[in-house]
Design a protein around this motif. Structure first.
Motif, PDB file in Angstrom:
ATOM      1  N   VAL A  57      -9.481   2.632   9.284  1.00  0.00           N
ATOM      2  CA  VAL A  57      -8.538   3.365   8.437  1.00  0.00           C
ATOM      3  C   VAL A  57      -7.196   3.360   9.166  1.00  0.00           C
ATOM      4  N   THR A  69     -10.858  14.934   3.951  1.00  0.00           N
ATOM      5  CA  THR A  69     -10.521  13.651   3.335  1.00  0.00           C
ATOM      6  C   THR A  69     -10.457  12.559   4.394  1.00  0.00           C
ATOM      7  N   ASP A 122     -13.930  11.670   5.185  1.00  0.00           N
ATOM      8  CA  ASP A 122     -14.510  10.903   4.072  1.00  0.00           C
ATOM      9  C   ASP A 122     -14.048   9.453   4.114  1.00  0.00           C
ATOM     10  N   MET A 123     -12.772   9.252   4.390  1.00  0.00           N
ATOM     11  CA  MET A 123     -12.245   7.889   4.462  1.00  0.00           C
ATOM     12  C   MET A 123     -12.888   7.114   5.613  1.00  0.00           C
ATOM     13  N   ALA A 164     -16.426   6.279   4.702  1.00  0.00           N
ATOM     14  CA  ALA A 164     -16.456   5.231   3.681  1.00  0.00           C
ATOM     15  C   ALA A 164     -16.217   3.865   4.316  1.00  0.00           C
ATOM     16  N   ASN A 190     -11.901  -0.658  -7.056  1.00  0.00           N
ATOM     17  CA  ASN A 190     -11.586   0.712  -6.639  1.00  0.00           C
ATOM     18  C   ASN A 190     -10.079   0.917  -6.517  1.00  0.00           C
ATOM     19  N   TYR A 199      -7.949   3.835  -8.648  1.00  0.00           N
ATOM     20  CA  TYR A 199      -7.067   4.847  -8.066  1.00  0.00           C
ATOM     21  C   TYR A 199      -5.613   4.624  -8.457  1.00  0.00           C
ATOM     22  N   TYR A 234      -3.643  12.155  -2.914  1.00  0.00           N
ATOM     23  CA  TYR A 234      -4.977  11.689  -2.522  1.00  0.00           C
ATOM     24  C   TYR A 234      -5.322  10.369  -3.219  1.00  0.00           C
ATOM     25  N   TRP A 247      -6.146   6.891  -1.211  1.00  0.00           N
ATOM     26  CA  TRP A 247      -7.347   6.072  -1.421  1.00  0.00           C
ATOM     27  C   TRP A 247      -6.976   4.691  -1.948  1.00  0.00           C
ATOM     28  N   ARG A 248      -6.011   4.620  -2.846  1.00  0.00           N
ATOM     29  CA  ARG A 248      -5.543   3.322  -3.351  1.00  0.00           C
ATOM     30  C   ARG A 248      -5.041   2.462  -2.202  1.00  0.00           C
ATOM     31  N   LEU A 298      -5.750   2.746   0.937  1.00  0.00           N
ATOM     32  CA  LEU A 298      -6.856   2.402   1.831  1.00  0.00           C
ATOM     33  C   LEU A 298      -7.587   1.167   1.315  1.00  0.00           C
ATOM     34  N   TYR A 299      -7.907   1.141   0.029  1.00  0.00           N
ATOM     35  CA  TYR A 299      -8.619  -0.012  -0.528  1.00  0.00           C
ATOM     36  C   TYR A 299      -7.766  -1.280  -0.450  1.00  0.00           C
TER      37      TYR A 299
END
Length: 128
Positions: free
Chosen positions: A8, A23, A26-27, A30, A65, A69, A85, A89-90, A92-93
């Motif tokens: 990450v 969060t 969680d990241m 994931a 994903n 997002y 958030y 997440w967007r 991150l992907y």
């Protein structure tokens, strides 16, 4: 084939508001899960082609994903809510996709696999 190592990026974690430790965790979980799944698939593959195919499948899932997002961002803004958030997440992907393309042994093979899938799916220009 070497193991794939994902992470990450610090700028994504830094973009989260204070109090977002859950969060962040969680990241990280994931990404660890994705990394473990990819390395397991590569290890269990019978040949390089099967390994690259497994990574291509994961790449398509990551891009899906990302798109999900990305669609949340304007919707959240329209409802007057912060999309921070969804943006994190967007991003991150998107970064995970970029990280996969940075793996030396994988980048060229991944492009070939994805192009082969396009042709296999029957998408041809000019119906030739």
């Amino acid at each position: 084939m070497d193991d794939i190592s994902l992470g990450v990026p610090r700028p994504i974690l830094d973009s989260l508001p204070e109090g977002s430790e859950a969060t962040e965790q969680d990241m990280m979980r994931a990404v660890e899960g994705i990394e473990a799944s990819l390395n397991r698939a590569i290890e269990q593959a019978d040949d390089d082609g099967e390994a690259v195919g497994a990574v291509a499948d994961a790449l398509e899932h990551l891009e899906s994903n990302f798109e999900t997002y990305d669609e949340f961002v304007p919707e959240l803004r329209a409802w007057g809510q912060s999309p921070i958030y969804a943006i994190a997440w967007r991003n991150l992907y998107a970064d995970l996709v970029a990280q996969l393309y940075e793996v030396d042994w994988l980048a060229d093979r991944l492009d070939r696999e994805r192009n082969a899938r396009l042709v296999e799916d029957g998408i041809r220009f000019g119906k030739r």
